[in-house]
Design a protein around this motif. Sequence first.
Motif, PDB file in Angstrom:
ATOM      1  N   ASP A   1       0.739  -1.172  -0.075  1.00 56.84           N
ATOM      2  CA  ASP A   1      -0.031   0.060   0.059  1.00 56.84           C
ATOM      3  C   ASP A   1       0.971   1.128   0.090  1.00 56.84           C
ATOM      4  OD1 ASP A   1      -2.356  -1.302   0.132  1.00 56.84           O
ATOM      5  OD2 ASP A   1      -2.948  -0.905   2.032  1.00 56.84           O
ATOM      6  N   ILE A   2       0.251   2.349  -0.668  1.00 59.02           N
ATOM      7  CA  ILE A   2       0.991   3.505  -0.730  1.00 59.02           C
ATOM      8  C   ILE A   2       0.849   4.249   0.936  1.00 59.02           C
ATOM      9  CG2 ILE A   2       1.403   5.844  -1.927  1.00 59.02           C
ATOM     10  CD1 ILE A   2       0.152   4.592  -4.308  1.00 59.02           C
ATOM     11  N   ALA A   3       2.005   4.675   1.448  1.00 63.11           N
ATOM     12  CA  ALA A   3       1.973   5.532   2.850  1.00 63.11           C
ATOM     13  C   ALA A   3       2.112   6.782   2.468  1.00 63.11           C
ATOM     14  CB  ALA A   3       2.835   4.789   3.776  1.00 63.11           C
ATOM     15  N   VAL A   4       2.729   7.221   1.424  1.00 59.42           N
ATOM     16  CA  VAL A   4       3.020   8.744   1.320  1.00 59.42           C
ATOM     17  C   VAL A   4       3.336   9.088  -0.167  1.00 59.42           C
ATOM     18  CG1 VAL A   4       5.548   8.437   1.652  1.00 59.42           C
ATOM     19  CG2 VAL A   4       4.481  10.702   1.957  1.00 59.42           C
ATOM     20  N   VAL A   5       2.772   9.964  -0.634  1.00 63.51           N
ATOM     21  CA  VAL A   5       2.795  10.444  -1.965  1.00 63.51           C
ATOM     22  C   VAL A   5       3.724  12.004  -2.012  1.00 63.51           C
ATOM     23  CG1 VAL A   5       0.533  11.301  -2.294  1.00 63.51           C
ATOM     24  CG2 VAL A   5       2.203  11.015  -4.389  1.00 63.51           C
ATOM     25  N   ILE A   6       4.546  12.213  -2.634  1.00 59.32           N
ATOM     26  CA  ILE A   6       5.121  13.468  -2.810  1.00 59.32           C
ATOM     27  C   ILE A   6       5.160  13.781  -4.405  1.00 59.32           C
ATOM     28  CG2 ILE A   6       7.376  15.057  -2.586  1.00 59.32           C
ATOM     29  CD1 ILE A   6       8.078  13.045  -0.347  1.00 59.32           C
TER      30      ILE A   6
END
Lengths: 148, 77
Positions: free
Chosen positions: A89-94
Amino acid sequence: MKRYEIIDTPIDVQKYSELVLHPAAGAVTVFTGHVREWTHGVRTLYLAYEAYVPMAEKKLAEIGAEMEAKWPGVQVAMAHRIGELKISDIAVVIAVSSPHRKEAYEANEYAIERIKEVVPIWKKEIWEDGEEWIGAQKKYPEKGSESQ
Amino acid sequence: MITVHYFARLRELTGKDEESLDRAPLTVEDLLNWAEATYPGFGKETIHVAVNEEYALKDDVIQAGDICAFIPPVSGG
């Protein structure tokens, strides 16, 4: 939608890259941080993240302002997810846009390093045989030193 | 009164998300000492305090009405 946010639902990466896209942008870098199954030989079953939400969103916005000052012309959008996350799963996006690619790469890496330093978010790793809150903070800052 | 928030390991240690304290004014260091005395194993050496959503230094003074949070080592990303 906000450029700097803590959310408790799956991260839609495309939305954040679209937020920073504009006609003068020649580059957009998008970093996504994912839940990793194996860390130093220990198998993670899932992760639980929690945040001090209002302060975390404020700190994300401050990091964005730091980036715009260091790399003029960049635009930034960032989100961190909280709650229980599964492997991959994606925890963070920048997402960072800039007129040219070098600044977009550099600013993006700066953002993740700063998130790990100052944003009040905590990760608990849940393994087959236990669990632990992760974190390695420096000693309390003295007066006159940087407060973060 | 001041409000103090607990997160992550500290939420589990204290069994609380938050509580109110009738101790203001006091310094950040006083608050950390109170927490260590009240909750054995608090681990104040590695915990930062945020006052009104901003990191505070040990000799900053907390006033009545302030919202405080204990910030254990962060691990976002």
